[in-house]
Design an enzyme around this catalytic site. Structure first.
Site, short mmCIF file in Angstrom:
data_model
loop_
_atom_site.label_atom_id
_atom_site.label_comp_id
_atom_site.label_asym_id
_atom_site.label_seq_id
_atom_site.Cartn_x
_atom_site.Cartn_y
_atom_site.Cartn_z
N ASP A 182 0.89 -1.29 0.29
CA ASP A 182 0.12 -0.31 0.07
C ASP A 182 1.13 1.67 0.16
O ASP A 182 1.96 1.22 0.77
CB ASP A 182 -0.70 -0.43 1.23
N GLU A 235 0.67 -1.29 -5.23
CA GLU A 235 0.14 0.21 -5.20
C GLU A 235 1.32 1.87 -6.02
O GLU A 235 0.96 1.93 -4.63
CB GLU A 235 -0.72 0.05 -3.72
N ASP A 255 -11.35 1.26 -1.71
CA ASP A 255 -11.47 3.17 -1.98
C ASP A 255 -12.10 3.81 -3.08
O ASP A 255 -12.32 4.61 -2.83
CB ASP A 255 -10.27 3.27 -1.39
#
Length: 502
Positions: A300, A347, A400
């Site tokens: 992430d 990511e 998200d």
């Protein structure tokens, strides 16, 4: 040693959090329904199951703000399995209200009920698991004792943040900790029991998925939560005051077209010089634990490893942060040498610099493409499928974002016109499935979808709306959502586009 990791298999995958698995107990668990989900994923010929972080959630219920990078979420421990093991009786669960909405988790109910039930199971387990618990504590000694102590102290202090504890406990004074351990041994043992059950149950589920040729994609947040055992134990490698232990610098993102104030996350950032001085010990253990828990890892906020946005902790917004050097090549050289068989996904969404791309490409990490980000007014987005490279993962949606249907439902007339022209859609086409088809046909090695995309669900099933609180991480599926016909439809499309996982 080659610094480039192996490419991922051409395949499809699905995003589905554990909490979204069907369950009669208000939240998804590692029980029978999870095995049924694995069967559906296998029957649909999907190779990858991406789950959100499994850590114990805190205020706000976000799996990206956990009390520990190592411990698992107690809510996911299946109660029926505890009954099978003889630690609970069926009537222990009679007349308990786990919520009246089978589409959304009620976390207040979970908090008030779960620990009470798990405490009963713990009491009934005494004398039956002693040797296994002892072996578990020995194997996980590098984190489990600190974690159990942290949770016991926190519970004894009515859940206030660790920086507000008595100074000696806050500062990890050896004598104070020893005294607390003697006085609260049973409380500490209770938290160890929960983690033992968590990893026993998760290990069995993961093994089952692997036997069905499904790999689990885990998600590794770059930062730890401020109110966490990680920060309590490792404050010296974080940008925190040595005396008060309060954060000095926190992470976030600068202002952009979506947020004029930027994003203020509140997590303490790393002092990378200190991290290096410790030979990356915390990160080495953290990634090692994650690689035992999952088959591959999505990193992430990958750009934060190259440069991270640092914001003074006293600031009210993220307008006045600065970009600072992250761990970079030295960090990844160390990790790649330590774990040569690892596989990472970067990511790399948002504004990404050439330096970030160079770091990603140097190690052969596949980046991410999200189709919902593709349709800007300049027709030049890298997220358009004709710009993809093979070593990448394309997402129809993420936790998200809107679901694919939610996104389509909310396009304005001009955006929808761009989408229909790009994909060659006719008025009577099912737009959602034609886009799913196009992503399967793309050159990206892996195509990922939220399970809601296959269910054709809109934003009523959205997992998270960033920068909001109290409405997220709640959506649940029902057993009737998973049909043989849907699995067959996905399977045939997977076969057609060379993504068959047979």
């Amino acid at each position: 040693m080659s610094k480039t990791q192996e490419r991922l298999q051409r395949s499809n995958g699905v995003i589905m959090p554990i909490f979204s698995i069907p369950s009669p107990y208000g939240i998804g668990t590692f029980g029978k329904a999870a095995y049924d989900v694995v069967d559906f994923i296998s029957d649909a010929s999907l190779k990858y199951w991406q789950i959100l972080p499994l850590g114990q959630t805190s205020y706000g219920d976000s799996p990206y703000q956990s009390f520990s990078s190592f411990a698992g979420n107690p809510y996911f421990v299946d109660l029926d399995m505890l009954i099978e093991d003889g630690f609970l009786k069926e009537d222990d669960l009679d007349n308990l209200n786990f919520g009246d909405n089978d589409r959304y988790v009620d976390y207040a109910i979970q908090y008030n009920l779960r620990y009470r039930i798990l405490k009963k199971a713990y009491e009934n387990s005494k004398g039956k698991l002693d040797n296994k618990i002892k072996e578990f504590r020995k194997k996980e000694a590098y984190w489990i004792e600190d974690y159990a102590m942290f949770m016991a102290i926190k519970h004894d202090n009515l859940d206030i943040s660790w920086v507000e504890w008595d100074d000696k406990l806050r500062d990890r004074d050896t004598k104070a900790l020893d005294e607390f351990r003697k006085k609260h041994k049973d409380d500490i043992d209770f938290y160890v029991f929960i983690q033992y059950e968590f990893f026993i149950q998760w290990g069995k589920l993961k093994d089952y998925a692997n036997r069905r040729n499904i790999d689990i994609i885990g998600d590794l947040p770059i930062y730890v939560a401020f109110d966490s055992c990680d920060a309590w134990v490792n404050s010296e490698i974080l940008a925190m005051d040595e005396v008060t232990k309060k954060a000095l610098i926190v992470g976030g993102a600068p202002p952009d077209a979506y947020s004029e104030d930027g994003q203020l996350w509140g997590n303490p950032v790393y002092n990378w010089d200190k991290v290096k001085e410790t030979s990356y010990d915390f990160w080495e253990k953290r990634i090692g634990m994650a690689l035992r828990t999952y088959d591959l890892l999505r990193l992430d906020h990958f750009r934060g490893f190259e440069k991270y946005y640092a914001i003074p902790a006293t600031d009210e917004n993220a307008k006045f942060g600065s970009w600072e050097i992250g761990g970079g090549y030295e960090f990844f050289d160390h990790i790649m040498k330590k774990y040569p068989d690892r596989q990472f996904i970067a990511e790399d969404l948002g504004y990404i610099t050439k330096e970030v791309d160079d770091l990603k490409d140097y190690y052969g990490f596949p980046g991410m493409n999200v189709i919902q980000f593709a349709f800007n007014e300049n027709f030049d987005s890298n997220y358009l499928p004709h710009n993809y490279e093979r070593n990448s993962v394309v997402y129809a949606s993420t936790h998200d974002s809107s679901t694919l249907k939610g996104w389509l439902d909310n396009l304005d007339e001009e955006e929808l016109s761009f989408v229909t022209r790009y994909f060659g859609l006719e008025e009577d086409d099912n737009y959602l499935w034609e886009i799913i088809r196009a992503l399967m046909a793309s050159v990206s090695d892996v195509a990922m979808y939220q399970i809601q995309d296959f269910f054709e669900m809109g934003d009523e099933s959205k997992i998270n709306s960033p920068s909001t609180l109290g409405i997220n991480w709640k959506w649940r599926s029902k057993e009737e959502d998973f049909t043989d016909e849907l699995a067959e439809k996905i399977k045939e499309m997977s076969r057609l586009y060379g993504r068959y996982n047979g």
